[in-house]
Design a protein around this motif. Structure first.
Motif, PDB file in Angstrom:
ATOM      1  N   UNK A 203      -5.948   7.089   8.616  1.00  0.00           N
ATOM      2  CA  UNK A 203      -6.019   5.679   8.380  1.00  0.00           C
ATOM      3  C   UNK A 203      -7.482   5.223   8.301  1.00  0.00           C
ATOM      4  N   UNK A 204      -8.360   5.904   9.017  1.00  0.00           N
ATOM      5  CA  UNK A 204      -9.781   5.532   8.923  1.00  0.00           C
ATOM      6  C   UNK A 204     -10.297   5.741   7.503  1.00  0.00           C
ATOM      7  N   UNK A 205      -9.884   6.850   6.889  1.00  0.00           N
ATOM      8  CA  UNK A 205     -10.320   7.119   5.520  1.00  0.00           C
ATOM      9  C   UNK A 205      -9.788   6.057   4.562  1.00  0.00           C
ATOM     10  N   UNK A 206      -8.542   5.659   4.761  1.00  0.00           N
ATOM     11  CA  UNK A 206      -7.966   4.605   3.919  1.00  0.00           C
ATOM     12  C   UNK A 206      -8.756   3.319   4.108  1.00  0.00           C
ATOM     13  N   UNK A 207      -9.070   3.000   5.346  1.00  0.00           N
ATOM     14  CA  UNK A 207      -9.829   1.784   5.650  1.00  0.00           C
ATOM     15  C   UNK A 207     -11.176   1.790   4.938  1.00  0.00           C
ATOM     16  N   UNK A 208     -11.816   2.949   4.868  1.00  0.00           N
ATOM     17  CA  UNK A 208     -13.113   3.049   4.195  1.00  0.00           C
ATOM     18  C   UNK A 208     -12.992   2.828   2.692  1.00  0.00           C
ATOM     19  N   UNK A 209     -11.865   3.213   2.124  1.00  0.00           N
ATOM     20  CA  UNK A 209     -11.655   3.087   0.677  1.00  0.00           C
ATOM     21  C   UNK A 209     -11.312   1.662   0.280  1.00  0.00           C
ATOM     22  N   UNK A 210     -10.504   0.994   1.116  1.00  0.00           N
ATOM     23  CA  UNK A 210     -10.067  -0.361   0.778  1.00  0.00           C
ATOM     24  C   UNK A 210     -11.244  -1.327   0.764  1.00  0.00           C
ATOM     25  N   UNK A 211     -11.183  -2.250  -0.171  1.00  0.00           N
ATOM     26  CA  UNK A 211     -12.226  -3.265  -0.294  1.00  0.00           C
ATOM     27  C   UNK A 211     -11.645  -4.619   0.077  1.00  0.00           C
ATOM     28  N   UNK A 212     -12.514  -5.583   0.288  1.00  0.00           N
ATOM     29  CA  UNK A 212     -12.068  -6.944   0.628  1.00  0.00           C
ATOM     30  C   UNK A 212     -11.079  -7.426  -0.435  1.00  0.00           C
ATOM     31  N   UNK A 213      -9.948  -7.928   0.014  1.00  0.00           N
ATOM     32  CA  UNK A 213      -8.922  -8.415  -0.905  1.00  0.00           C
ATOM     33  C   UNK A 213      -7.878  -7.369  -1.260  1.00  0.00           C
ATOM     34  N   UNK A 214      -8.141  -6.089  -0.972  1.00  0.00           N
ATOM     35  CA  UNK A 214      -7.155  -5.036  -1.227  1.00  0.00           C
ATOM     36  C   UNK A 214      -6.019  -5.146  -0.221  1.00  0.00           C
ATOM     37  N   UNK A 215      -4.871  -4.623  -0.607  1.00  0.00           N
ATOM     38  CA  UNK A 215      -3.697  -4.602   0.259  1.00  0.00           C
ATOM     39  C   UNK A 215      -3.143  -3.191   0.290  1.00  0.00           C
ATOM     40  N   UNK A 216      -2.661  -2.798   1.440  1.00  0.00           N
ATOM     41  CA  UNK A 216      -2.031  -1.488   1.598  1.00  0.00           C
ATOM     42  C   UNK A 216      -0.594  -1.702   2.038  1.00  0.00           C
ATOM     43  N   UNK A 217       0.327  -1.102   1.320  1.00  0.00           N
ATOM     44  CA  UNK A 217       1.735  -1.118   1.704  1.00  0.00           C
ATOM     45  C   UNK A 217       2.096   0.302   2.112  1.00  0.00           C
ATOM     46  N   UNK A 218       2.522   0.478   3.326  1.00  0.00           N
ATOM     47  CA  UNK A 218       2.847   1.795   3.860  1.00  0.00           C
ATOM     48  C   UNK A 218       4.309   1.801   4.273  1.00  0.00           C
ATOM     49  N   UNK A 219       5.067   2.727   3.708  1.00  0.00           N
ATOM     50  CA  UNK A 219       6.480   2.849   4.050  1.00  0.00           C
ATOM     51  C   UNK A 219       6.728   4.117   4.839  1.00  0.00           C
ATOM     52  N   UNK A 220       7.606   4.047   5.793  1.00  0.00           N
ATOM     53  CA  UNK A 220       7.976   5.220   6.579  1.00  0.00           C
ATOM     54  C   UNK A 220       9.489   5.279   6.690  1.00  0.00           C
ATOM     55  N   UNK A 221       9.971   6.454   6.972  1.00  0.00           N
ATOM     56  CA  UNK A 221      11.402   6.644   7.106  1.00  0.00           C
ATOM     57  C   UNK A 221      11.629   7.846   8.007  1.00  0.00           C
ATOM     58  N   UNK A 222      12.788   7.903   8.587  1.00  0.00           N
ATOM     59  CA  UNK A 222      13.158   9.073   9.369  1.00  0.00           C
ATOM     60  C   UNK A 222      13.567  10.191   8.428  1.00  0.00           C
ATOM     61  N   UNK A 223      13.379  11.417   8.853  1.00  0.00           N
ATOM     62  CA  UNK A 223      13.773  12.564   8.037  1.00  0.00           C
ATOM     63  C   UNK A 223      15.290  12.589   7.919  1.00  0.00           C
ATOM     64  N   UNK A 224      15.769  12.785   6.704  1.00  0.00           N
ATOM     65  CA  UNK A 224      17.208  12.843   6.433  1.00  0.00           C
ATOM     66  C   UNK A 224      17.622  14.298   6.257  1.00  0.00           C
ATOM     67  N   UNK A 225      18.908  14.548   6.453  1.00  0.00           N
ATOM     68  CA  UNK A 225      19.404  15.898   6.225  1.00  0.00           C
ATOM     69  C   UNK A 225      19.345  16.208   4.728  1.00  0.00           C
ATOM     70  N   UNK A 226      19.294  17.484   4.412  1.00  0.00           N
ATOM     71  CA  UNK A 226      19.114  17.937   3.030  1.00  0.00           C
ATOM     72  C   UNK A 226      20.233  17.433   2.122  1.00  0.00           C
ATOM     73  N   UNK A 227      21.473  17.480   2.576  1.00  0.00           N
ATOM     74  CA  UNK A 227      22.602  17.049   1.740  1.00  0.00           C
ATOM     75  C   UNK A 227      22.460  15.581   1.336  1.00  0.00           C
ATOM     76  N   UNK A 228      22.036  14.746   2.259  1.00  0.00           N
ATOM     77  CA  UNK A 228      21.850  13.320   1.958  1.00  0.00           C
ATOM     78  C   UNK A 228      20.748  13.131   0.927  1.00  0.00           C
TER      79      UNK A 228
END
Length: 95
Positions: A1-26
């Motif tokens: 996240x520090x690296x991302x913070x260094x890349x982002x500039x004033x006015x930039x937005x970051x959307x981060x999505x997360x999810x739990x691992x699903x089984x292979x069949x799903x």
């Protein structure tokens, strides 16, 4: 996240999505969806190449395949031609 913070500039937005691992069949069902949405999305890439670069892929001969990779722990999507094809491009890609 520090690296991302260094890349982002004033006015930039970051959307981060997360999810739990699903089984292979799903996951496979999601990417091999019965309505064929994912297959159509992937085939659109070849359709764009045909349209924008003057290629002649025969889209009716392609089958969408979603596979689980144990090694990479991810879904991989493939387009497989059901026959040999020689594809020509009428427009140059570079230069």
């Amino acid at each position: 996240m520090r690296e991302v913070r260094e890349i982002l500039q004033a006015g930039d937005t970051l959307l981060l999505g997360t999810d739990l691992e699903k089984d292979v069949a799903t996951q496979l069902l999601a990417y091999n969806d019965p309505a064929g949405v994912t297959a159509a999305f992937n085939l659109n890439l070849l359709a764009r190449i045909n349209r924008e670069l003057g290629a002649d892929f025969d889209l009716s001969c392609f089958r969408h395949e979603a596979r689980w990779s144990d090694e990479e722990r991810r879904i991989e999507m493939h387009l497989r031609s059901t026959r040999r094809q020689r594809v020509r491009f009428r427009r140059r890609i570079y230069g």
